[in-house]
Design a protein around this motif. Structure first.
Motif, PDB file in Angstrom:
ATOM      1  N   UNK A 280      -2.198  -9.755  13.571  1.00 53.26           N
ATOM      2  CA  UNK A 280      -2.545  -8.347  13.752  1.00 53.26           C
ATOM      3  C   UNK A 280      -1.436  -7.540  13.095  1.00 53.26           C
ATOM      4  N   UNK A 281      -1.813  -6.606  12.251  1.00 54.83           N
ATOM      5  CA  UNK A 281      -0.848  -5.780  11.539  1.00 54.83           C
ATOM      6  C   UNK A 281      -1.393  -4.376  11.384  1.00 54.83           C
ATOM      7  N   UNK A 282      -0.523  -3.524  10.907  1.00 58.42           N
ATOM      8  CA  UNK A 282      -0.890  -2.135  10.672  1.00 58.42           C
ATOM      9  C   UNK A 282      -0.430  -1.755   9.276  1.00 58.42           C
ATOM     10  N   UNK A 283      -1.321  -1.133   8.505  1.00 60.11           N
ATOM     11  CA  UNK A 283      -0.987  -0.644   7.166  1.00 60.11           C
ATOM     12  C   UNK A 283      -0.739   0.854   7.293  1.00 60.11           C
ATOM     13  N   UNK A 284       0.529   1.264   7.263  1.00 60.57           N
ATOM     14  CA  UNK A 284       0.864   2.670   7.502  1.00 60.57           C
ATOM     15  C   UNK A 284       0.240   3.654   6.517  1.00 60.57           C
ATOM     16  N   UNK A 285       0.253   3.318   5.217  1.00 57.23           N
ATOM     17  CA  UNK A 285      -0.237   4.299   4.243  1.00 57.23           C
ATOM     18  C   UNK A 285      -1.748   4.495   4.289  1.00 57.23           C
ATOM     19  N   UNK A 286      -2.438   3.639   5.029  1.00 61.74           N
ATOM     20  CA  UNK A 286      -3.890   3.774   5.201  1.00 61.74           C
ATOM     21  C   UNK A 286      -4.279   4.010   6.657  1.00 61.74           C
ATOM     22  N   UNK A 287      -3.269   4.002   7.551  1.00 63.18           N
ATOM     23  CA  UNK A 287      -3.517   4.118   8.989  1.00 63.18           C
ATOM     24  C   UNK A 287      -4.626   3.148   9.410  1.00 63.18           C
ATOM     25  N   UNK A 288      -4.390   1.880   9.121  1.00 58.96           N
ATOM     26  CA  UNK A 288      -5.425   0.870   9.242  1.00 58.96           C
ATOM     27  C   UNK A 288      -4.876  -0.391   9.904  1.00 58.96           C
ATOM     28  N   UNK A 289      -5.574  -0.869  10.922  1.00 61.38           N
ATOM     29  CA  UNK A 289      -5.224  -2.158  11.528  1.00 61.38           C
ATOM     30  C   UNK A 289      -5.944  -3.259  10.760  1.00 61.38           C
ATOM     31  N   UNK A 290      -5.254  -4.402  10.654  1.00 61.72           N
ATOM     32  CA  UNK A 290      -5.791  -5.528   9.888  1.00 61.72           C
ATOM     33  C   UNK A 290      -5.433  -6.852  10.559  1.00 61.72           C
ATOM     34  N   UNK A 291      -6.078  -7.901  10.073  1.00 58.18           N
ATOM     35  CA  UNK A 291      -5.685  -9.274  10.348  1.00 58.18           C
ATOM     36  C   UNK A 291      -5.573  -9.955   8.992  1.00 58.18           C
ATOM     37  N   UNK A 292      -4.448 -10.644   8.765  1.00 55.50           N
ATOM     38  CA  UNK A 292      -4.225 -11.304   7.477  1.00 55.50           C
ATOM     39  C   UNK A 292      -4.385 -12.802   7.631  1.00 55.50           C
ATOM     40  N   UNK A 293      -5.187 -13.383   6.766  1.00 54.14           N
ATOM     41  CA  UNK A 293      -5.371 -14.827   6.713  1.00 54.14           C
ATOM     42  C   UNK A 293      -4.333 -15.376   5.734  1.00 54.14           C
ATOM     43  N   UNK A 294      -3.268 -15.959   6.284  1.00 54.82           N
ATOM     44  CA  UNK A 294      -2.159 -16.436   5.451  1.00 54.82           C
ATOM     45  C   UNK A 294      -2.510 -17.685   4.655  1.00 54.82           C
ATOM     46  N   UNK A 295      -3.575 -18.383   5.025  1.00 58.35           N
ATOM     47  CA  UNK A 295      -3.979 -19.574   4.280  1.00 58.35           C
ATOM     48  C   UNK A 295      -4.811 -19.223   3.051  1.00 58.35           C
ATOM     49  N   UNK A 296      -5.620 -18.181   3.151  1.00 56.66           N
ATOM     50  CA  UNK A 296      -6.525 -17.814   2.062  1.00 56.66           C
ATOM     51  C   UNK A 296      -6.166 -16.493   1.391  1.00 56.66           C
ATOM     52  N   UNK A 297      -5.098 -15.856   1.867  1.00 59.68           N
ATOM     53  CA  UNK A 297      -4.626 -14.595   1.303  1.00 59.68           C
ATOM     54  C   UNK A 297      -5.754 -13.565   1.261  1.00 59.68           C
ATOM     55  N   UNK A 298      -6.319 -13.343   2.418  1.00 64.56           N
ATOM     56  CA  UNK A 298      -7.393 -12.364   2.557  1.00 64.56           C
ATOM     57  C   UNK A 298      -7.095 -11.487   3.769  1.00 64.56           C
ATOM     58  N   UNK A 299      -7.525 -10.234   3.701  1.00 64.22           N
ATOM     59  CA  UNK A 299      -7.325  -9.288   4.793  1.00 64.22           C
ATOM     60  C   UNK A 299      -8.662  -8.877   5.373  1.00 64.22           C
ATOM     61  N   UNK A 300      -8.746  -8.942   6.702  1.00 69.14           N
ATOM     62  CA  UNK A 300      -9.873  -8.363   7.422  1.00 69.14           C
ATOM     63  C   UNK A 300      -9.370  -7.051   7.987  1.00 69.14           C
ATOM     64  N   UNK A 301     -10.052  -5.963   7.633  1.00 69.87           N
ATOM     65  CA  UNK A 301      -9.603  -4.651   8.097  1.00 69.87           C
ATOM     66  C   UNK A 301     -10.556  -4.108   9.156  1.00 69.87           C
TER      67      UNK A 301
END
Length: 150
Positions: free
Chosen positions: A85-106
């Motif tokens: 679980x992460x937050x992208x400040x410049x987009x004010x967006x919460x995400x989940x990052x898949x570190x195995x496939x380098x993909x973001x679910x926003x």
């Protein structure tokens, strides 16, 4: 120190953790980073991971898109905790990052309060189909960098 959204700051200031059935979670029980320990980092998106969603303008070039993000997770039971679980400040967006496939679910238009009300949906989002989230397409907002970050 990184400035976080108000509802997340209040949640962490109260020393709260997300409550859910860890046995139903792909990565088990997560522990959030305490307030004051958050730093702006970077997650990476491989354009190839989006081949079914949108055509990558850098198709055929080895590289990745660098997305600035604040990791919210300190530890978890069964997975690399970084940016689950992460937050992208410049987009004010919460995400989940898949570190195995380098993909973001926003999770567009989702507040921390909403995540805290039903955390399992968001923590498991990168493993579920259909998901409560949607893929983040990093171009043209985020830079493409040739090569690998390590």
């Amino acid at each position: 120190m990184t400035t976080l959204p108000n509802d997340l700051t209040e949640f962490l200031a109260a020393k709260r953790q997300l409550e859910y059935a860890a046995s139903e979670c792909e990565c088990g029980q997560i522990i959030l980073l305490p307030l004051g320990k958050h730093e702006l980092g970077e997650v990476w998106v491989d354009g190839e991971s989006l081949h079914n969603v949108a055509p990558d303008p850098h198709k055929g070039v080895e590289g990745y898109y660098a997305v600035p993000a604040v990791n919210l997770v300190e530890s978890c039971d069964g997975y690399d905790p970084e940016h689950i679980l992460s937050w992208i400040p410049d987009s004010n967006l919460y995400i989940s990052w898949d570190c195995d496939h380098w993909a973001i679910t926003m999770f567009p238009s989702v507040t921390w309060r909403r995540i805290a009300e039903s955390p399992l949906r968001y923590i498991n989002a990168q493993w579920e189909f259909p998901s409560v989230g949607q893929p983040l397409i990093p171009w043209p907002k985020y830079p493409f960098k040739e090569g690998r970050p390590f």
